[in-house]
Design a protein around this motif. Sequence first.
Motif, PDB file in Angstrom:
ATOM      1  N   VAL A  24     -15.237  42.270  23.911  1.00 57.24           N
ATOM      2  CA  VAL A  24     -15.819  43.107  22.849  1.00 57.24           C
ATOM      3  C   VAL A  24     -15.843  42.382  21.498  1.00 57.24           C
ATOM      4  N   LYS A  26     -13.668  40.657  19.734  1.00 56.89           N
ATOM      5  CA  LYS A  26     -12.570  40.676  18.759  1.00 56.89           C
ATOM      6  C   LYS A  26     -11.885  39.307  18.741  1.00 56.89           C
ATOM      7  N   CYS A  61     -19.357  54.303  22.131  1.00 57.00           N
ATOM      8  CA  CYS A  61     -19.437  52.846  22.285  1.00 57.00           C
ATOM      9  C   CYS A  61     -18.018  52.275  22.403  1.00 57.00           C
ATOM     10  N   GLY A  63     -16.569  50.532  24.606  1.00 56.69           N
ATOM     11  CA  GLY A  63     -16.340  49.230  25.228  1.00 56.69           C
ATOM     12  C   GLY A  63     -15.398  49.337  26.402  1.00 56.69           C
ATOM     13  N   ILE A  67      -9.387  50.154  22.220  1.00 54.99           N
ATOM     14  CA  ILE A  67      -8.986  51.029  21.106  1.00 54.99           C
ATOM     15  C   ILE A  67      -8.745  52.444  21.616  1.00 54.99           C
ATOM     16  N   ASP A  82     -19.762  54.553  26.889  1.00 52.58           N
ATOM     17  CA  ASP A  82     -20.386  53.246  26.640  1.00 52.58           C
ATOM     18  C   ASP A  82     -21.518  53.027  27.637  1.00 52.58           C
ATOM     19  N   LEU A  87     -18.243  47.222  31.169  1.00 52.86           N
ATOM     20  CA  LEU A  87     -17.129  47.551  30.275  1.00 52.86           C
ATOM     21  C   LEU A  87     -16.495  48.895  30.630  1.00 52.86           C
ATOM     22  N   ALA A 105     -22.803  56.067  29.586  1.00 55.58           N
ATOM     23  CA  ALA A 105     -24.017  56.696  29.035  1.00 55.58           C
ATOM     24  C   ALA A 105     -24.432  55.966  27.762  1.00 55.58           C
ATOM     25  N   ASP A 106     -25.708  56.130  27.430  1.00 58.34           N
ATOM     26  CA  ASP A 106     -26.236  55.646  26.156  1.00 58.34           C
ATOM     27  C   ASP A 106     -25.990  56.746  25.127  1.00 58.34           C
ATOM     28  N   THR A 108     -27.261  57.253  22.372  1.00 59.68           N
ATOM     29  CA  THR A 108     -28.466  57.749  21.693  1.00 59.68           C
ATOM     30  C   THR A 108     -29.243  58.689  22.617  1.00 59.68           C
ATOM     31  N   GLU A 125     -17.308  49.370  15.403  1.00 60.20           N
ATOM     32  CA  GLU A 125     -18.011  48.085  15.607  1.00 60.20           C
ATOM     33  C   GLU A 125     -19.213  48.221  16.536  1.00 60.20           C
ATOM     34  N   ALA A 126     -20.012  49.241  16.320  1.00 56.95           N
ATOM     35  CA  ALA A 126     -21.185  49.426  17.185  1.00 56.95           C
ATOM     36  C   ALA A 126     -22.465  49.751  16.413  1.00 56.95           C
ATOM     37  N   PHE A 130     -27.529  49.337  16.475  1.00 59.22           N
ATOM     38  CA  PHE A 130     -28.477  50.444  16.348  1.00 59.22           C
ATOM     39  C   PHE A 130     -29.570  50.110  15.336  1.00 59.22           C
TER      40      PHE A 130
END
Length: 230
Positions: A24, A26, A61, A63, A67, A82, A87, A105-106, A108, A125-126, A130
């Motif tokens: 992801v 980091k 999102c 990942g 987190i 996500d 992931l 899933a998306d 959006t 961090e996503a 977009f």
Amino acid sequence: MSDYWQGHYDAATLDFDGALLKQVGKTVNGVEVPEGQLALIVGNIISLLVLDKADVLADLCCGNGLITRRLAPFVREVVGIDFSLGLIETAKRTCPLANIEYRHADVTDLPGGFFGGFGKVLMYEALQHFSEAQFGHLLGQLVALAPGAKVLLGSIPDAERLRDYYDTEEKYEFYLQREREGRPHMGRWWHFDEIARSAEPYGFKVQRILQPQALYTAYYRFDVLLERTA
Ligand SMILES: C[S@@+](CC[C@H](N)C(=O)[O-])C[C@H]1O[C@@H](n2cnc3c(N)ncnc32)[C@H](O)[C@@H]1O
């Protein structure tokens, strides 16, 4: 562009099998950041979202759940979503806890009213992945949140500090080249005003927040807290 990022993270899952931070992004210069940095991120999220044991949290999102897993002990329930199947499967395998549900899933493309059951929402961090139109679509779904609900858009690349990150001509040329090729390096760099202009008409109070100085991303990213007012 969604297909591009979905492919990017599915490939990262395989390329960095077992290296959860690399999957992801980091990292600093390709090296995974120390656990203390994750602790800083998690502490910052808990404090900004004012998380407590009664909360039902959506981690958009999410990942591979790095987190999500660290936040779960602080809330009643968390749903991590996500669009990278690689992931999400990694999250289910490596970051399971009884009060976490992972969904592929998306974000959006969530069903209308989806956010009705949530009081807190995180997207860390996503937003860089977009477009403005996709962000607008997500905001249209977030209106299902009750007044007072909080949404943290964490760690957004700051368009005003792009050259603090790509701080040599060589690095900047790399950034430009990737943009020209239609395969961005990191994604979209946002101006705070663009975010505020998008979110305010949906009934959100919008606040720009500087990241803790000790966080490795603080010199080029910022956080945004949305609070549902209407
Ligand atoms: C940099 S990673 C951050 C992951 C996690 N939030 C963290 O901080 O460790 C960005 C994530 O956003 C996800 N993503 C991007 N656009 C998405 C979308 N439209 N729907 C669902 N996930 C998305 C990617 O698959 C990826 O896992």
